[in-house]
Write an enzyme that holds these catalytic residues in place. Sequence first.
Site, PDB file in Angstrom:
ATOM      1  N   HIS A   1      45.150 -19.229 -12.864  1.00 51.55           N
ATOM      2  CA  HIS A   1      44.962 -19.121 -14.308  1.00 51.55           C
ATOM      3  C   HIS A   1      45.040 -20.480 -14.995  1.00 51.55           C
ATOM      4  O   HIS A   1      44.403 -20.696 -16.024  1.00 51.55           O
ATOM      5  CB  HIS A   1      45.896 -18.067 -14.900  1.00 51.55           C
TER       6      HIS A   1
ATOM      7  N   ARG B   1      37.742 -10.030 -20.864  1.00 46.63           N
ATOM      8  CA  ARG B   1      38.961  -9.634 -20.140  1.00 46.63           C
ATOM      9  C   ARG B   1      39.895  -8.936 -21.132  1.00 46.63           C
ATOM     10  O   ARG B   1      40.726  -9.577 -21.765  1.00 46.63           O
ATOM     11  CB  ARG B   1      39.659 -10.869 -19.559  1.00 46.63           C
TER      12      ARG B   1
ATOM     13  N   ARG C   1      35.129  -5.484 -19.779  1.00 46.84           N
ATOM     14  CA  ARG C   1      35.829  -4.950 -18.607  1.00 46.84           C
ATOM     15  C   ARG C   1      37.039  -4.163 -19.084  1.00 46.84           C
ATOM     16  O   ARG C   1      37.850  -4.682 -19.855  1.00 46.84           O
ATOM     17  CB  ARG C   1      36.302  -6.087 -17.712  1.00 46.84           C
TER      18      ARG C   1
ATOM     19  N   GLU D   1      34.665  -6.748  -6.285  1.00 44.07           N
ATOM     20  CA  GLU D   1      35.777  -7.670  -6.047  1.00 44.07           C
ATOM     21  C   GLU D   1      36.441  -7.380  -4.710  1.00 44.07           C
ATOM     22  O   GLU D   1      37.327  -8.101  -4.281  1.00 44.07           O
ATOM     23  CB  GLU D   1      36.839  -7.527  -7.145  1.00 44.07           C
TER      24      GLU D   1
ATOM     25  N   ASN E   1      36.392 -14.346  -7.778  1.00 45.78           N
ATOM     26  CA  ASN E   1      37.774 -14.817  -7.575  1.00 45.78           C
ATOM     27  C   ASN E   1      38.520 -13.840  -6.676  1.00 45.78           C
ATOM     28  O   ASN E   1      39.108 -14.215  -5.664  1.00 45.78           O
ATOM     29  CB  ASN E   1      38.523 -14.921  -8.910  1.00 45.78           C
ATOM     30  N   ASP E   2      38.493 -12.575  -7.064  1.00 43.23           N
ATOM     31  CA  ASP E   2      39.175 -11.581  -6.235  1.00 43.23           C
ATOM     32  C   ASP E   2      38.396 -11.305  -4.950  1.00 43.23           C
ATOM     33  O   ASP E   2      39.001 -11.045  -3.910  1.00 43.23           O
ATOM     34  CB  ASP E   2      39.403 -10.281  -7.027  1.00 43.23           C
TER      35      ASP E   2
ATOM     36  N   ARG F   1      45.072 -15.948  -4.471  1.00 38.34           N
ATOM     37  CA  ARG F   1      44.436 -16.905  -5.387  1.00 38.34           C
ATOM     38  C   ARG F   1      45.440 -17.771  -6.134  1.00 38.34           C
ATOM     39  O   ARG F   1      45.062 -18.748  -6.761  1.00 38.34           O
ATOM     40  CB  ARG F   1      43.507 -16.169  -6.367  1.00 38.34           C
TER      41      ARG F   1
ATOM     42  N   CYS G   1      30.559 -12.995 -12.532  1.00 37.91           N
ATOM     43  CA  CYS G   1      31.435 -13.373 -13.636  1.00 37.91           C
ATOM     44  C   CYS G   1      32.701 -14.057 -13.150  1.00 37.91           C
ATOM     45  O   CYS G   1      33.588 -14.373 -13.924  1.00 37.91           O
ATOM     46  CB  CYS G   1      31.785 -12.177 -14.510  1.00 37.91           C
TER      47      CYS G   1
HETATM   48  C1  PEP Z   1      37.307 -12.151 -10.568  1.00 38.75           C
HETATM   49  O1  PEP Z   1      38.185 -11.650  -9.859  1.00 38.75           O
HETATM   50  O2  PEP Z   1      36.413 -12.911 -10.122  1.00 38.75           O
HETATM   51  C2  PEP Z   1      37.284 -11.878 -12.018  1.00 38.75           C
HETATM   52  C3  PEP Z   1      36.268 -12.263 -12.759  1.00 38.75           C
HETATM   53  O3  PEP Z   1      38.354 -11.240 -12.559  1.00 38.75           O
HETATM   54  P1  PEP Z   1      39.795 -11.955 -12.846  1.00 38.75           P
HETATM   55  O4  PEP Z   1      39.646 -13.436 -12.597  1.00 38.75           O
HETATM   56  O5  PEP Z   1      40.140 -11.642 -14.253  1.00 38.75           O
HETATM   57  O6  PEP Z   1      40.650 -11.256 -11.840  1.00 38.75           O
HETATM   58 MG    MG Z   2      39.337  -9.992 -10.645  1.00 39.12          MG
END
Ligand code: PEP
Ligand code: MG
Length: 556
Positions: free
Chosen positions: A186, A288, A325, A415, A438-439, A449, A486
């Site tokens: 983050h 988000r 989302r 994801e 990301n996930d 992560r 995304c």
């Molecule tokens: C992701 O996981 O790529 C995503 C866009 O969601 P977040 O980063 O909010 O988990």
């Molecule tokens: Mg995610």
Amino acid sequence: METTLRGVGVSHGVAIGEVRHMGTAVLEPPAKQIPAEEAEREQGRARQAVEAVAADLNARGNLAGGEAQAVLEAQAMIAQDPELIADVDRRIAVGSTAERGIYDAFSHYRELLAGAGEYMAGRVADLDDVRNRIVARLLGVPMPGVPDSDEPYVLIARDLAPADTALLDPTLVLGFVTEEGGPTSHSAILARALGVPAVVALPGACELAEGAVVAVDGSTGEIFVSPSAEKQAELEKQAEERKAALAASTGPGATSDGHKVPLLANVGGPSDVPAAVEAGAEGVGLFRTEFLFLDDSQKAPSEEKQVEAYRQVLEAFPEGRVVVRVLDAGADKPLDFLTPADEPNPALGVRGLRTLLDHPEVLRTQLTALAKAAEGLPVYLEVMAPMVADRLDAKAFADACRAAGLQAKFGAMVEIPSAALRARSILQEVEFLSLGTNDLAQYTFAADRQVGAVSRLQDPWQPALLDLVSLSAEAARAEGKSCGVCGEAASDPVLACVLTGLGVTSLSMGAASIPYVRATLAKYTLAQCERAAAAARAADSADEARAAAQAVLSGE
Ligand code: PEP
Ligand code: MG
């Protein structure tokens, strides 16, 4: 002598300046005993300090707005946790000073969190930051954090706490480098939101000498220590060229031969909208909504409050696309009233859509609020669920959307690897896919992560991740539906070309990245992007994939 270090570039641009380290002194107050009659006064001091720090964090949040605000407010809530405060009171009652009571109570809580698994690493950093702030206030010493300097500098830290990232002044902080943190942590997301060049996961960053001159390239992840005059000139020239190219690039996203790839913004709430509009976002690709839920850890925001926030975002993109989302709670975004407290491995537990299916009333309120917010607006509303694992999940979500009378397209985030592998089956229930890379990287590589040590595996250039992107995009094409990205992968300009070559139909990213992606995409044809994508997938590592795609695009 010039040396080069390599970390992970997470926010574009070049910064050249002197190193200043973050104030990280661990303040351990002396373990002195106080007489019983002083306990009440000390308890009062402790509470006052806690309240003052929570108020300060909230004020910083108000100043920063957007995603940063939600993160800071969550930190303020940690400070005021009733159980922690009760523990502090107990310790003072048996002879601790206020500062020692805080220190020990937080250390105890820290051990509990650290023992709860690696996924808590990010929260442990937040907890330490809150503790240091309260102890510093009680001891009357300067707050740990961003250095006091009137001259611009490059900030170096082990890991940046959200409270500090949010307050970085882009006119003073030329860029930053952290030893920990991954590309999808983050902190990295916040850095991009701020628009300062940043490199994370750089081993040895904390050993850089205070005052040394460094050049940070947030695009390549390189740090040049004591760069020669020629190197500085070369980097500055490159940065100027990039800036000129950026200024010249406007309009919708497209390849040089006119293949359209809408460039959308990731937002956390209404306060992120102005930056998105200014960057020329063609809509929102990821709203988000969980940031709206962080104000109160005990219950969901009211329907009215949600309608208000959704409407503000929807109104900003008349005729545009806004992809919302639904709440993604759990794992790195726990919510007390929804997230089970006793899961051995929360990233693999009840999170995302699973949480909502266990709490249908929360999902219902959110969907009803969205339906009301969109009433009478010409916007193209799309609503998607996080962490969809299979067709049953997708059907349950689509059913809930229909039951709420939502006039929107329903979609599923990809994801979890199972969703990419069975994308066609999921597309029988929903109208679009959105890749949360990301996930998807986290679950494909079993690499948390939040943990800097495994950032190599979180690299979105990993060919295995590209294979899953390709599978999803292919499935969507076969079904005549759309498949966007995304996750943070979309914000890397060269990778954005590769994703386009893999068949992805839109790219959504933090607003600050949009001009970079737009300018790079406009340089290449769709066929070049496809060749770069094939070269990247044929590689055996993320570095090789990156180099192979670069080589194709630069015509080597
Ligand atoms: C992701 O996981 O790529 C995503 C866009 O969601 P977040 O980063 O909010 O988990
Ligand atoms: Mg995610």
